[in-house]
Every structure is written in structure tokens, then in C-alpha cells.
Design an enzyme around this catalytic site. Structure first.
Site, PDB file in Angstrom:
ATOM      1  CB  CYS A  81      -0.920  -0.012   1.219  1.00 20.53           C
ATOM      2  SG  CYS A  81      -2.009   1.422   1.317  1.00 20.53           S
ATOM      3  CB  CYS A 137      -4.117   4.989  -5.342  1.00 20.89           C
ATOM      4  SG  CYS A 137      -3.916   3.206  -5.174  1.00 20.89           S
TER       5      CYS A 137
END
Length: 333
Positions: free
Chosen positions: A91, A254
Site C-alpha cells: 500500500c 493511490c
């Protein structure tokens, strides 16, 4: 106060997206690597993830990171990434949040103007270079795991949408990259429900008919993200809406998605080797990305992306579980 669980955390947000950094109360998760720890957690400890990200302690777009001892000799920490969809191999926004929290809490040796934080993740080693001024983490540049374009010009039949064309790329997770304009949907948050519904339908169709599998690690598979490009995007300045399983949008640009998009832009010849990609989120925040190395993953041409973004601390907390609580794993509304 009565509790059979006490979990300590530093809460952060990275360009709008939360990361609950778990600093204590979990203990050592079995496994010699972070990939092995991820599998053990999924199989035996997933109730802890649900407790931390589901309501009432979390929300429908909650994300977090569980710190562990490093599994390499020179690593600072190991990290498992949790969110409402499960445990991610990697992530990007979470790593930026973790590095910021570690620096500002003094949990790693801090040097100015740059502090290097070496993190072991299920997807591999990532290095975060934190720009530090007067003790404050101003920004983080993440050297991510290798990213590559899995396939171009794919087509899948999607109920309610017809034939949808997409590119598939990997940047720590798999991303279907779709031109939003070709679906007849405007890049407008007023239409977010329609965009999200389209994203979930596309994910389901891809996973049924052409489920992606990592070129070197078959445990990394499946598509839980659809990156909808604003049709007004330019090759070096993109905007997107990131739809994520089981039904929410990334608030940040992101990090792994930006890495995947960068690999796709290079695969299509839209960027030169030294060009910087500016990638904007659905709420208007920005990551900057650049390929700092070209390599291969399996037999695929790949890049090593460097992603720059910012995170801020929003709070500290001890999360409790009273033995009489009727929601020991939270709930999804």
C-alpha cells in the site's frame, strides 16, 4: 475500564486517505517473511483487522498498517497493510503514512534533511526517503516494488455495461485502467455512485474471466481496483477515480495505483524515461511519480517507481475491546 484487548495506534492521513498505524498490542505474527505473516494473518487473525477497520472503530474506507519487527537484517520495520477489503500485498499511501508516523514519533533514527526508512512488506522491500525539517516530516518519496504492465487493450463483457476495454498493470496490487469517457460517465463526484457501481461490475467480470496473477508470486492475484482515467488527462498529468472492492473510493491518488499507471504510461510510450507523472486523486490531491530504474519481473519489462506524497498525523489512540461488546469484529453497514 474493562478490556481484553488494547491496541495502540498513531492515526494519519496521506493526501486525504487514512492510515491507522498500529504500534503495539498485536504481538509477533508467525512467519519468516512478511508474505508468510500476511498469509498467517489472513488465515488466523483476520478478526483483528475487522475490529480495527470496520465500524464503530473504523468506517467504510478505513485503511491501516500493522507494524512488526523487520524480517531482513537491515530493515527498520515490517508492515502488514489492512483495509476493509482485506490484507494488501503493498500500500503506497499507507507506506507514506507509516514513514511519517515513524519519523515524527521518533521510532527510527531521524536525520535532516532526509531520513531513510527501510520497510519489509509482503510484496518486498520498500524504501521511504522522508524530507525532514525542524523535526517535521514534510514529504515522503517511496521507492516502491517493481511495477509492470500486465496486458494492454483487453476487453471484457460486463453486465449492464457491455464490452469494456482496459489495460491491466501491477504496482504492488493489480489495477484495471479504464477510460471513464468511453463508459459515458463524467469525471464528477456527483456521479460517484454510478462510477463505483461500474467499477465493482468490472472487477467481478475480470476476476471471473481473466483474473490477473503476478509474474513471480502466484499468491498475489486478482483485481480489487479499477482506475478510471479522466478523459481530459494528459500523458504526464492524469486525474482519476479509484474504485476499490468491496465498494469505496481511494481518497488519495493511490501509491500502488500511481505506480501501476506509471508502468502503463511507459508501456504505451506515453512517457520518456526521465519524465515525472503528476497523478491527481478524485478529491484533487496529488502524487508525483518517476521511473528510477528499468528491470524485468519474470519475463515482463518493468520499472522501479519513486512516488512522492505527503502525510499528516491526526491522532493517537488505544483501541479497546470490552468482553461484553456485541461487535467483537465490528460490523459493516
Amino acid at each position: 475500564m474493562r478490556s481484553n484487548t488494547i491496541i495502540s495506534a498513531i492515526d494519519t492521513h496521506t493526501e486525504g486517505m487514512p492510515t491507522r498505524v498500529i504500534t503495539g498490542g498485536v504481538g509477533t505474527i508467525p512467519g519468516d517473511t512478511m508474505a508468510a505473516k500476511r498469509i498467517h494473518f489472513i488465515e488466523h487473525l483476520d478478526g483483528l483487522r475487522k475490529l480495527l477497520v470496520n465500524e464503530p472503530r473504523g468506517h467504510a474506507a478505513m485503511s491501516g498498517a500493522i507494524l512488526q519487527q523487520a524480517t531482513t537484517a537491515d530493515g527498520h520495520y515490517g508492515v502488514l497493510f489492512i483495509e476493509v477489503s482485506g490484507l494488501l500485498p503493498m500500500c503506497g499511501h499507507g507506506t507514506i503514512g507509516v514513514a511519517t508516523a515513524l519519523v515524527e514519533a521518533g521510532m527510527v533514527p531521524v536525520t535532516e534533511p532526509v531520513t531513510e526508512v527501510r520497510l519489509d512488506t509482503p510484496a518486498g522491500r520498500v524504501v521511504a526517503s522522508v524530507a525532514v525539517r525542524a523535526g517535521h516530516a514534510d514529504s515522503v518519496t517511496l521507492r516502491n516494488v517493481p511495477a509492470y504492465c500486465d496486458s494492454l487493450d483487453n476487453a471484457v463483457e460486463v453486465p449492464g455495461l457491455g464490452t469494456v476495454r482496459y489495460d491491466m498493470a501491477y504496482g504492488g496490487n493489480f489495477y484495471a485502467i479504464v477510460d471513464l469517457g468511453k463508459l459515458g460517465l463524467p469525471f464528477d463526484r456527483a456521479h460517484k455512485d454510478r462510477i463505483l457501481d461500474a467499477g465493482l461490475r468490472i472487477m467481478a467480470a475480470i476476476n471471473e474471466f481473466r483474473r490477473p496473477v503476478h509474474a513471480e508470486d502466484e499468491q498475489i492475484a486478482g483485481c480489487k481496483h479499477v482506475l478510471f482515467l479522466d478523459p481530459a488527462s494528459e500523458p504526464a498529468h492524469t486525474r482519476h477515480a479509484m474504485a476499490i472492492h468491496p465498494g469505496w473510493f481511494d481518497r488519495s491518488p493511490c501509491g500502488t495505483g500511481t505506480s501501476a499507471l506509471l508502468a502503463r504510461q511507459h508501456a504505451r510510450g506515453l512517457l520518456t524515461e526521465d519524465q515525472v507523472l503528476q497523478n491527481d486523486s478524485f478529491i484533487g490531491t496529488t502524487f508525483y511519480a518517476q521511473a528510477v530504474e528499468t528491470i524485468t519481473v519474470g519475463d515482463r519489462p518493468a520499472i522501479v517507481p519513486a512516488i512522492t506524497g505527503r502525510a499528516w498525523l491526526t491522532g493517537t489512540a488505544n483501541y479497546l475491546l470490552d468482553p461484553t461488546d456485541p461487535f467483537p469484529e465490528g460490523f459493516v453497514f
